[in-house]
Design a protein around this motif. Structure first.
Motif, PDB file in Angstrom:
ATOM      1  N   VAL A  39       0.869  -1.182   0.000  1.00 24.93           N
ATOM      2  CA  VAL A  39       0.000   0.000   0.000  1.00 24.93           C
ATOM      3  C   VAL A  39       0.903   1.229   0.000  1.00 24.93           C
ATOM      4  N   ASN A  40       0.600   2.176  -0.866  1.00 22.94           N
ATOM      5  CA  ASN A  40       1.401   3.402  -0.967  1.00 22.94           C
ATOM      6  C   ASN A  40       0.511   4.630  -0.828  1.00 22.94           C
ATOM      7  N   ARG A  41       1.123   5.737  -0.383  1.00 21.10           N
ATOM      8  CA  ARG A  41       0.389   7.011  -0.268  1.00 21.10           C
ATOM      9  C   ARG A  41      -0.338   7.344  -1.562  1.00 21.10           C
ATOM     10  N   HIS A 146      13.030  13.359   5.268  1.00 19.29           N
ATOM     11  CA  HIS A 146      11.808  13.749   5.973  1.00 19.29           C
ATOM     12  C   HIS A 146      10.866  12.548   6.047  1.00 19.29           C
ATOM     13  N   GLY A 147      10.297  12.324   7.230  1.00 18.54           N
ATOM     14  CA  GLY A 147       9.387  11.180   7.387  1.00 18.54           C
ATOM     15  C   GLY A 147      10.168   9.899   7.599  1.00 18.54           C
ATOM     16  N   GLY A 148      11.011   9.876   8.629  1.00 18.86           N
ATOM     17  CA  GLY A 148      11.873   8.706   8.860  1.00 18.86           C
ATOM     18  C   GLY A 148      11.098   7.430   9.120  1.00 18.86           C
ATOM     19  N   GLY A 172       7.262  12.854  13.297  1.00 16.05           N
ATOM     20  CA  GLY A 172       6.265  13.616  14.039  1.00 16.05           C
ATOM     21  C   GLY A 172       5.894  13.033  15.383  1.00 16.05           C
ATOM     22  N   SER A 173       6.550  11.946  15.810  1.00 17.55           N
ATOM     23  CA  SER A 173       6.181  11.346  17.098  1.00 17.55           C
ATOM     24  C   SER A 173       7.391  10.643  17.710  1.00 17.55           C
ATOM     25  N   PRO A 174       7.407  10.532  19.062  1.00 18.96           N
ATOM     26  CA  PRO A 174       8.507   9.820  19.725  1.00 18.96           C
ATOM     27  C   PRO A 174       8.640   8.374  19.237  1.00 18.96           C
ATOM     28  N   ARG A 175       7.500   7.741  18.923  1.00 19.56           N
ATOM     29  CA  ARG A 175       7.517   6.340  18.448  1.00 19.56           C
ATOM     30  C   ARG A 175       8.307   6.233  17.140  1.00 19.56           C
ATOM     31  N   LYS A 176       8.099   7.174  16.234  1.00 19.91           N
ATOM     32  CA  LYS A 176       8.811   7.130  14.947  1.00 19.91           C
ATOM     33  C   LYS A 176      10.266   7.569  15.112  1.00 19.91           C
ATOM     34  N   VAL A 177      10.516   8.477  16.065  1.00 18.76           N
ATOM     35  CA  VAL A 177      11.902   8.850  16.371  1.00 18.76           C
ATOM     36  C   VAL A 177      12.668   7.599  16.819  1.00 18.76           C
ATOM     37  N   ASN A 190      12.291  15.335  16.175  1.00 18.57           N
ATOM     38  CA  ASN A 190      10.830  15.401  16.250  1.00 18.57           C
ATOM     39  C   ASN A 190      10.425  16.800  15.792  1.00 18.57           C
ATOM     40  N   TYR A 191       9.855  16.871  14.585  1.00 20.71           N
ATOM     41  CA  TYR A 191       9.575  18.198  14.010  1.00 20.71           C
ATOM     42  C   TYR A 191       8.436  18.914  14.737  1.00 20.71           C
ATOM     43  N   GLN A 192       7.737  18.188  15.596  1.00 22.89           N
ATOM     44  CA  GLN A 192       6.686  18.847  16.399  1.00 22.89           C
ATOM     45  C   GLN A 192       7.316  19.664  17.522  1.00 22.89           C
ATOM     46  N   LYS A 219       5.642  23.440   1.332  1.00 15.34           N
ATOM     47  CA  LYS A 219       5.797  23.992   2.688  1.00 15.34           C
ATOM     48  C   LYS A 219       7.259  23.968   3.147  1.00 15.34           C
ATOM     49  N   TYR A 220       8.032  23.019   2.664  1.00 12.88           N
ATOM     50  CA  TYR A 220       9.411  22.853   3.136  1.00 12.88           C
ATOM     51  C   TYR A 220      10.454  23.404   2.163  1.00 12.88           C
ATOM     52  N   LEU A 221      10.044  23.947   1.004  1.00 13.27           N
ATOM     53  CA  LEU A 221      11.049  24.288  -0.016  1.00 13.27           C
ATOM     54  C   LEU A 221      12.108  25.250   0.526  1.00 13.27           C
ATOM     55  N   VAL A 236      12.879  16.316  -4.330  1.00 11.96           N
ATOM     56  CA  VAL A 236      11.493  16.323  -3.855  1.00 11.96           C
ATOM     57  C   VAL A 236      10.749  15.174  -4.522  1.00 11.96           C
ATOM     58  N   ILE A 237      10.158  14.304  -3.697  1.00 11.11           N
ATOM     59  CA  ILE A 237       9.397  13.172  -4.264  1.00 11.11           C
ATOM     60  C   ILE A 237       7.951  13.155  -3.772  1.00 11.11           C
ATOM     61  N   GLY A 238       7.580  14.105  -2.914  1.00  8.32           N
ATOM     62  CA  GLY A 238       6.209  14.119  -2.410  1.00  8.32           C
ATOM     63  C   GLY A 238       5.728  15.543  -2.250  1.00  8.32           C
ATOM     64  N   MET A 239       4.417  15.718  -2.304  1.00  6.90           N
ATOM     65  CA  MET A 239       3.824  17.059  -2.166  1.00  6.90           C
ATOM     66  C   MET A 239       2.705  16.977  -1.145  1.00  6.90           C
ATOM     67  N   GLN A 240       3.056  16.449   0.043  1.00  6.97           N
ATOM     68  CA  GLN A 240       2.001  16.262   1.048  1.00  6.97           C
ATOM     69  C   GLN A 240       1.465  17.595   1.571  1.00  6.97           C
ATOM     70  N   VAL A 241       2.317  18.641   1.526  1.00 10.22           N
ATOM     71  CA  VAL A 241       1.837  19.948   1.988  1.00 10.22           C
ATOM     72  C   VAL A 241       2.168  21.017   0.939  1.00 10.22           C
ATOM     73  N   THR A 262      10.987  14.382  -8.856  1.00  9.56           N
ATOM     74  CA  THR A 262      10.728  13.250  -9.752  1.00  9.56           C
ATOM     75  C   THR A 262       9.545  12.432  -9.259  1.00  9.56           C
ATOM     76  N   THR A 263       8.968  11.704 -10.176  1.00  7.85           N
ATOM     77  CA  THR A 263       7.959  10.715  -9.810  1.00  7.85           C
ATOM     78  C   THR A 263       8.199   9.453 -10.620  1.00  7.85           C
ATOM     79  N   LEU A 264       8.007   8.322  -9.976  1.00  6.42           N
ATOM     80  CA  LEU A 264       8.393   7.038 -10.587  1.00  6.42           C
ATOM     81  C   LEU A 264       7.307   6.475 -11.509  1.00  6.42           C
ATOM     82  N   ALA A 314      -4.059   7.746   8.701  1.00 10.72           N
ATOM     83  CA  ALA A 314      -3.884   8.228  10.076  1.00 10.72           C
ATOM     84  C   ALA A 314      -2.405   8.337  10.448  1.00 10.72           C
ATOM     85  N   GLY A 315      -1.522   7.893   9.564  1.00  9.93           N
ATOM     86  CA  GLY A 315      -0.084   7.949   9.856  1.00  9.93           C
ATOM     87  C   GLY A 315       0.327   6.942  10.919  1.00  9.93           C
ATOM     88  N   ASP A 316      -0.450   5.858  11.060  1.00  5.91           N
ATOM     89  CA  ASP A 316      -0.161   4.840  12.086  1.00  5.91           C
ATOM     90  C   ASP A 316       1.073   4.008  11.764  1.00  5.91           C
TER      91      ASP A 316
HETATM   92  N1  LIG Z   1       7.878  10.553  -6.407  1.00  9.71           N
HETATM   93  C1  LIG Z   1       7.830   9.246  -6.299  1.00  9.71           C
HETATM   94  O1  LIG Z   1       8.183   8.546  -7.233  1.00  9.71           O
HETATM   95  C2  LIG Z   1       7.372   8.607  -5.018  1.00  9.71           C
HETATM   96  C3  LIG Z   1       7.374   7.219  -4.873  1.00  9.71           C
HETATM   97  C4  LIG Z   1       6.961   6.665  -3.652  1.00  9.71           C
HETATM   98  C5  LIG Z   1       6.535   7.504  -2.626  1.00  9.71           C
HETATM   99  N2  LIG Z   1       6.502   8.853  -2.827  1.00  9.71           N
HETATM  100  C6  LIG Z   1       6.051   9.769  -1.766  1.00  9.71           C
HETATM  101  O2  LIG Z   1       6.809   9.538  -0.616  1.00  9.71           O
HETATM  102  C7  LIG Z   1       6.027   9.833   0.525  1.00  9.71           C
HETATM  103  C8  LIG Z   1       6.087   8.681   1.500  1.00  9.71           C
HETATM  104  O3  LIG Z   1       5.386   7.595   0.918  1.00  9.71           O
HETATM  105  P1  LIG Z   1       5.076   6.293   1.779  1.00  9.71           P
HETATM  106  O4  LIG Z   1       4.361   5.365   0.891  1.00  9.71           O
HETATM  107  O5  LIG Z   1       6.309   5.874   2.455  1.00  9.71           O
HETATM  108  O6  LIG Z   1       4.002   6.889   2.795  1.00  9.71           O
HETATM  109  P2  LIG Z   1       3.791   6.773   4.360  1.00  9.71           P
HETATM  110  O7  LIG Z   1       4.410   5.546   4.918  1.00  9.71           O
HETATM  111  O8  LIG Z   1       2.357   7.022   4.583  1.00  9.71           O
HETATM  112  O9  LIG Z   1       4.597   8.018   4.923  1.00  9.71           O
HETATM  113  C9  LIG Z   1       4.173   9.344   4.888  1.00  9.71           C
HETATM  114  C10 LIG Z   1       5.050  10.049   5.912  1.00  9.71           C
HETATM  115  O10 LIG Z   1       4.978  11.459   5.773  1.00  9.71           O
HETATM  116  C11 LIG Z   1       5.426  11.948   7.010  1.00  9.71           C
HETATM  117  N3  LIG Z   1       5.131  13.342   7.229  1.00  9.71           N
HETATM  118  C12 LIG Z   1       3.955  13.979   7.131  1.00  9.71           C
HETATM  119  N4  LIG Z   1       4.125  15.284   7.440  1.00  9.71           N
HETATM  120  C13 LIG Z   1       5.451  15.442   7.762  1.00  9.71           C
HETATM  121  C14 LIG Z   1       6.275  16.548   8.127  1.00  9.71           C
HETATM  122  N5  LIG Z   1       5.768  17.778   8.281  1.00  9.71           N
HETATM  123  N6  LIG Z   1       7.610  16.338   8.316  1.00  9.71           N
HETATM  124  C15 LIG Z   1       8.144  15.117   8.168  1.00  9.71           C
HETATM  125  N7  LIG Z   1       7.407  14.033   7.813  1.00  9.71           N
HETATM  126  C16 LIG Z   1       6.091  14.199   7.609  1.00  9.71           C
HETATM  127  C17 LIG Z   1       4.710  11.082   8.036  1.00  9.71           C
HETATM  128  O11 LIG Z   1       5.553  11.039   9.154  1.00  9.71           O
HETATM  129  P3  LIG Z   1       5.076  11.525  10.608  1.00  9.71           P
HETATM  130  O12 LIG Z   1       3.915  10.658  11.022  1.00  9.71           O
HETATM  131  O13 LIG Z   1       6.281  11.306  11.401  1.00  9.71           O
HETATM  132  O14 LIG Z   1       4.668  12.958  10.457  1.00  9.71           O
HETATM  133  C18 LIG Z   1       4.667   9.718   7.343  1.00  9.71           C
HETATM  134  O15 LIG Z   1       5.613   8.820   7.905  1.00  9.71           O
HETATM  135  C19 LIG Z   1       4.628  10.167   0.037  1.00  9.71           C
HETATM  136  O16 LIG Z   1       4.495  11.560  -0.033  1.00  9.71           O
HETATM  137  C20 LIG Z   1       4.618   9.550  -1.342  1.00  9.71           C
HETATM  138  O17 LIG Z   1       3.708  10.178  -2.202  1.00  9.71           O
HETATM  139  C21 LIG Z   1       6.913   9.406  -3.987  1.00  9.71           C
END
Ligand SMILES: NC(=O)c1ccc[n+]([C@@H]2O[C@H](COP(=O)([O-])OP(=O)(O)OC[C@H]3O[C@@H](n4cnc5c(N)ncnc54)[C@H](OP(=O)(O)O)[C@@H]3O)[C@@H](O)[C@H]2O)c1
Length: 329
Positions: A39-41, A146-148, A172-177, A190-192, A219-221, A236-241, A262-264, A314-316
């Motif tokens: 499962v992917n974002r 970002h998003g360890g 974003g949480s001690p558990r992920k740290v 912990n960016y919070q 948001k982070y550029l 940059v590989i994601g545009m979550q914000v 880039t995007t794959l 939910a970011g679980d």
């Molecule tokens: N361009 C590409 O080819 C490509 C390919 C694969 C994935 N991606 C992208 O990579 C990202 C991760 O994908 P995934 O499948 O691994 O998803 P995922 O496991 O759901 O991870 C998303 C992560 O984003 C983090 N996050 C959210 N806001 C944050 C912030 N302000 N600072 C730091 N981290 C933050 C969350 O961490 P916290 O809970 O710690 O906040 C969460 O761990 C997604 O954006 C996805 O679209 C891009």
């Protein structure tokens, strides 16, 4: 066959298993009986109607899977019926069967079972192609991820350490740290609680990161450029914000730094196949030796794909969520 289809754009509940047409492999393609799918974002975005599959891809989600080769299209010589494989897909992994270009199949790394292997294609190909091909991360350099705790982040930490780089992550949480540090990150912020630019400067004696793998976007550029070292590479590989931001070219020039994005998924088969080959050559030996591990947060029956999507939303998750499609082989 059956697939998890998106009945209409919407919440996780729009996912349901339905009968669909059996896929048929064309020239240089392979039919795979799917055992598990990652499962992917991007699947969440597709479900909401924001990320339509490229032309020719199945309409149901799924960018990666594992399983067993069921049939070969004309011209395929490197695979045999019955081979256990993982696959990088353009779509369609949430199904009992999927057709894959032969070059996007991967053998299972030694020691990895067929279900767990579904956790590998997307994160290894994304991290390898961005951090190493584009970002040119080298031994001794500083990588900021970002998003360890994400699927991508847990692999980026391990691959960064495998090449001998120093790795800083944000979470974003001690558990992920804690999870990031256990995986080998040298510093987990912990960016919070703290500002990542200040923390990166502190951890690098003011130098900054040589490569940043960013999943946040607009948001982070500016802050990412602040956190870059001279001649640093922001990928940059994601545009979550956010998708659009102002770029301070003067600041970039002053650092002689670069920004890449880039995007794959939409890349042509030849490019994806080249990335897959590179991952098999460089990453699979680390996985076989145990130096790099697939990180699986949970395995959810595909009958409950909605629960898998809810958990990711939910970011679980720490690492990958997998859907179990077929019974054990
Ligand atoms: N361009 C590409 O080819 C490509 C390919 C694969 C994935 N991606 C992208 O990579 C990202 C991760 O994908 P995934 O499948 O691994 O998803 P995922 O496991 O759901 O991870 C998303 C992560 O984003 C983090 N996050 C959210 N806001 C944050 C912030 N302000 N600072 C730091 N981290 C933050 C969350 O961490 P916290 O809970 O710690 O906040 C969460 O761990 C997604 O954006 C996805 O679209 C891009």
């Amino acid at each position: 066959m059956r697939a998890v289809v998106i009945s209409e754009p919407g919440p996780p509940e729009v996912l349901s298993i339905q009968e669909v047409d059996d896929p048929v492999p064309g020239d240089n393609e392979v039919l795979v009986n799917v055992v598990a799918a990652g499962v992917n974002r991007a699947d969440l975005l597709q479900r909401k109607g924001h990320y339509p599959p490229p032309a020719g891809a199945p309409p149901w989600p799924g960018l990666e899977c594992s399983g067993q080769v069921a049939a070969l299209g004309a011209g395929v010589t490197e695979w045999s019926v019955g081979d256990e494989v993982a696959a990088l897909l353009t779509g369609g992994g949430y199904a009992e069967q999927v057709v894959v270009p032969a070059g996007q199949l991967m053998p299972l790394p030694s020691g990895v079972d067929v279900v767990t292997a579904a956790a590998l294609p997307e994160v290894t190909c994304t991290v390898w192609s961005n951090v190493f091909d584009v970002g040119r991360l080298a031994k001794g350099e500083m990588l900021l991820v970002h998003g360890g705790g994400s699927g991508i982040g847990t692999m980026a930490i391990q691959l960064g350490k495998a090449v001998g780089a120093h790795v800083i992550v944000t979470c974003g949480s001690p558990r992920k740290v804690s999870a990031s540090l256990e995986l080998g990150a040298d510093v987990a912020i912990n960016y919070q609680e703290s500002d990542f630019v200040e923390e990166v400067r502190r951890a690098t004696a003011g130098r900054g990161a040589d490569v940043i793998l960013d999943v946040i976007g607009a948001k982070y550029l500016t802050r990412n450029i602040d956190a870059l070292a001279r001649r640093g590479r922001l990928v940059v590989i994601g545009m979550q914000v956010g998708t659009k931001a102002e770029l301070d070219l003067g600041r970039l020039m002053g650092k002689r730094a670069s920004v890449h994005a880039t995007t794959l998924r939409p890349r042509p088969v030849e490019e994806k196949s080249a990335i897959v080959r590179s991952v098999i050559d460089h990453v699979w030996p680390w996985v076989a030796s145990g130096q790099v591990r697939p990180i699986v947060d949970r395995i959810v029956p595909w009958t409950d794909a909605a629960a898998a999507h809810r958990a990711m939303e939910a970011g679980d998750n720490i690492g990958k969520i997998l859907l179990r499609i077929a019974p054990a082989l």
